[in-house]
Design an enzyme around this catalytic site. Structure first.
Site, PDB file in Angstrom:
ATOM      1  N   GLU A  57       0.847  -1.111   0.136  1.00  0.00           N
ATOM      2  CA  GLU A  57      -0.044  -0.134   0.096  1.00  0.00           C
ATOM      3  C   GLU A  57       0.854   1.230   0.051  1.00  0.00           C
ATOM      4  OE1 GLU A  57      -3.746  -1.645   2.132  1.00  0.00           O
ATOM      5  OE2 GLU A  57      -2.408  -1.148   3.394  1.00  0.00           O
ATOM      6  N   ILE A 111     -13.097  -8.585   7.142  1.00  0.00           N
ATOM      7  CA  ILE A 111     -14.612  -9.071   6.849  1.00  0.00           C
ATOM      8  C   ILE A 111     -14.955  -9.687   5.601  1.00  0.00           C
ATOM      9  CG2 ILE A 111     -16.856  -7.942   6.632  1.00  0.00           C
ATOM     10  CD1 ILE A 111     -15.437  -7.682   9.412  1.00  0.00           C
ATOM     11  N   ASP A 145     -12.174  -5.464  -2.517  1.00  0.00           N
ATOM     12  CA  ASP A 145     -13.319  -6.616  -2.156  1.00  0.00           C
ATOM     13  C   ASP A 145     -14.504  -5.981  -1.664  1.00  0.00           C
ATOM     14  OD1 ASP A 145     -13.297  -7.092   0.921  1.00  0.00           O
ATOM     15  OD2 ASP A 145     -11.171  -6.632   0.167  1.00  0.00           O
TER      16      ASP A 145
END
Length: 229
Positions: free
Chosen positions: A12, A152, A197
């Site tokens: 990142e 998640i 996602d």
């Protein structure tokens, strides 16, 4: 002005790190702070590590050692708001913890004692991020980003978070901890992340596949912001 940038993972921050001239490196616990210039601007870039504690440790070190005038949190997020797709941008107006619960003592869900229920992003930074993202042709959603120490990856988990926070746009694992530290030190911040996602049962496979795209999209936006700050 010195611009602070925070990303959790090497992937990142890699694009921004590789653009940095006169780069120095400082290690504090598990965090790494790179300082130098990007497009002639003073930048302090933190690779914090994953999760709320790592983000808080790293951000505290960043603010104490590099003393940036503002903080931009970049990287990837799971998109849970309707219409979001991989590569889209989410920009924070506010951040909250989705896994904190002191409601037994009268606090809001996600609120910690002695802290606000939501950490409000700097409006000027958020406005600038939105303006640049739209000029770059990126699809943008602005609003609430929720953080917790969980990746998640199920519809049930998404449903629970949405039940608690109906306006949530994206979920991830560091932003609210970064925001809490910035709030404590009175440093303006904003979160600009790209969707990797959908937070559903396919999230882990999608994340692995699309993290490079998310990193590219969010880094492009941060670069645009650096040029304007």
């Amino acid at each position: 002005m010195k611009i602070g940038i925070v990303g959790a993972m090497a992937q990142e921050v890699e694009i921004l790190k590789n653009l940095m001239a006169d780069r120095t490196e400082t290690r504090v616990a598990s965090a790494v702070i790179f300082e130098g210039k990007i497009n002639g601007k003073d930048v302090a870039l933190l690779q914090s590590g994953i999760g709320k504690v790592a983000a808080a440790i790293g951000t505290t070190a960043l603010l104490q050692l590099a003393k940036p005038d503002c903080v931009i949190n970049t990287g990837s997020a799971g998109g849970v708001a309707k219409g979001l797709k991989v590569g889209d941008i989410v920009i924070s107006d506010e951040t909250r913890y989705h896994d904190a619960d002191v409601t037994a003592f009268g606090y809001e869900k996600g609120q910690l004692p002695a802290n606000p229920a939501a950490f409000l992003s700097d409006k000027k930074l958020a406005d600038l991020a939105q303006e640049i993202a739209e000029k770059q042709g990126q699809s943008v959603k602005r609003g609430l980003i929720c953080s917790g120490d969980s990746f998640i990856n199920s519809e049930d988990k998404i449903a629970q978070i949405k039940a608690d926070f109906p306006n949530v746009t994206g979920v991830e694992m560091e932003a609210t901890a970064i925001a809490q530290v910035c709030y404590a030190f009175n440093v303006p911040f904003v979160v600009v992340r790209a969707i990797s996602d959908g937070g559903d049962g396919k999230a882990s496979m999608s994340f692995e596949e699309f993290l490079p795209l998310a990193a590219k999209q969010s880094s492009a936006l941060v670069l645009g912001m650096i040029d304007r700050l």
